[in-house]
Enzyme design. Structure first.
Site, PDB file in Angstrom:
ATOM      1  N   ASP A  30       0.856  -1.186   0.000  1.00 52.20           N
ATOM      2  CA  ASP A  30       0.000   0.000   0.000  1.00 52.20           C
ATOM      3  C   ASP A  30       0.893   1.237   0.000  1.00 52.20           C
ATOM      4  OD1 ASP A  30      -1.999  -1.840   0.297  1.00 52.20           O
ATOM      5  OD2 ASP A  30      -2.615  -1.191   2.293  1.00 52.20           O
ATOM      6  N   HIS A  47      -6.179   2.410  -3.697  1.00 51.90           N
ATOM      7  CA  HIS A  47      -6.204   2.516  -2.233  1.00 51.90           C
ATOM      8  C   HIS A  47      -7.103   3.688  -1.825  1.00 51.90           C
ATOM      9  CE1 HIS A  47      -4.984   1.405   1.696  1.00 51.90           C
ATOM     10  NE2 HIS A  47      -4.129   2.377   1.908  1.00 51.90           N
ATOM     11  N   HIS A  97      -7.707   9.163   2.842  1.00 53.83           N
ATOM     12  CA  HIS A  97      -7.377   7.994   3.665  1.00 53.83           C
ATOM     13  C   HIS A  97      -8.234   7.994   4.924  1.00 53.83           C
ATOM     14  CE1 HIS A  97      -4.943   4.894   5.660  1.00 53.83           C
ATOM     15  NE2 HIS A  97      -4.498   4.619   4.445  1.00 53.83           N
ATOM     16  N   HIS A 115       3.888  -2.292   3.127  1.00 54.47           N
ATOM     17  CA  HIS A 115       3.673  -0.896   2.779  1.00 54.47           C
ATOM     18  C   HIS A 115       4.932  -0.289   2.167  1.00 54.47           C
ATOM     19  CE1 HIS A 115       0.643  -1.782   5.829  1.00 54.47           C
ATOM     20  NE2 HIS A 115      -0.069  -0.793   5.344  1.00 54.47           N
TER      21      HIS A 115
END
Length: 256
Positions: A67, A119, A123, A213
């Site tokens: 990610d 993604h 966020h 990540h």
């Protein structure tokens, strides 16, 4: 005689009431699309969409996923490691804003042949917002990633891995498959390189989706990654993309 007639009338009324109830039930059932026949019983294709964590397989294959939502210091070195280790199959989930502000890195991910998923945009947890908000966020991320890489995303990993049944159904209606993970490397907590490596090598299993990540907050990923790649290869594992993993077998999914 009156007693017998009264008893027969009571029995007849019960039959009439049951008959009316059955008729009403039948009408409601057909109004909703008719009764279920063997050909219309719920199948894997008609159940509520779920998030995919892993796939059931005996083959020693895993999907390594990354990610990225912010930063420019870690993504490049992660790609350098993958290139040095000649690992040609991985999946990157990119946020919309990061892709727009770091186009060269995003283009490098694409040019190296890695799979790209979404993604999201902001966020934040999808389950906190209504479907219109989700639609807007996913579309914005989709456009940002397409503008930079030319990739029309079909996979999504929601921010923080957050979802509920409604979110999954909404994403499914937009043509997306929601991807979670079977093994969390915990690299995002920076617990120490050895902890990250040992966690992945001890938990990885056939059909696993491994979460890592490449954002700047994950300061130990670059050092842990070569050991993870070498360790999995020593165990006989082959690396594939998430799409290849799903295509190779029936994926296990969960709706909550």
């Amino acid at each position: 005689m009156n007693v017998i007639w009264s008893f027969q009338w009571k029995q007849a009324k019960k039959v009439i009431i049951l008959g009316v109830a059955f008729l009403l039930f039948t009408l409601v059932l057909y109004a909703q699309g008719g009764p279920l026949s063997p050909g219309t019983l719920p199948t894997a294709a008609t159940r509520s969409p779920g998030a995919i964590y892993e796939v059931p397989t005996d083959k020693k294959v895993v999907a390594l996923t990354f990610d990225i939502s912010w930063g420019e210091k870690i993504p490049g070195p992660v790609l350098d490691v993958l290139e040095k280790k000649q690992l040609k199959k991985a999946t990157f989930f990119l946020s919309g804003p990061w892709t727009s502000t770091h186009p060269e890195i995003a283009k490098r991910i694409k040019s190296m042949g890695y799979e790209i998923g979404s993604h999201g945009y902001k966020h934040d947890n999808f389950s906190r917002y209504d479907n219109n908000w989700i639609d807007d966020q996913v579309r914005k991320a989709e456009e940002a990633i397409y503008d930079v890489t030319g990739v029309k995303t079909k996979l999504i990993r929601t921010p923080n891995g957050d979802f509920n049944k409604r979110v999954l159904e909404k994403l499914h209606s937009m043509g997306y498959t929601t991807i979670q993970w079977g093994t969390d490397s915990l690299d995002w907590t920076n617990p120490g390189v050895d902890v990250i490596v040992n966690r992945v090598l001890s938990k990885a299993h056939p059909g696993d989706i491994i979460l890592m990540h490449a954002s700047d907050s994950c300061k130990q990923t670059v050092e842990a990654l070569p050991q993870i790649i070498d360790g999995l290869r020593e165990k006989g594992y082959e690396f594939v993309t998430v799409t290849e993993l799903i295509a190779g077998t029936n994926a296990k999914s969960k709706t909550e």
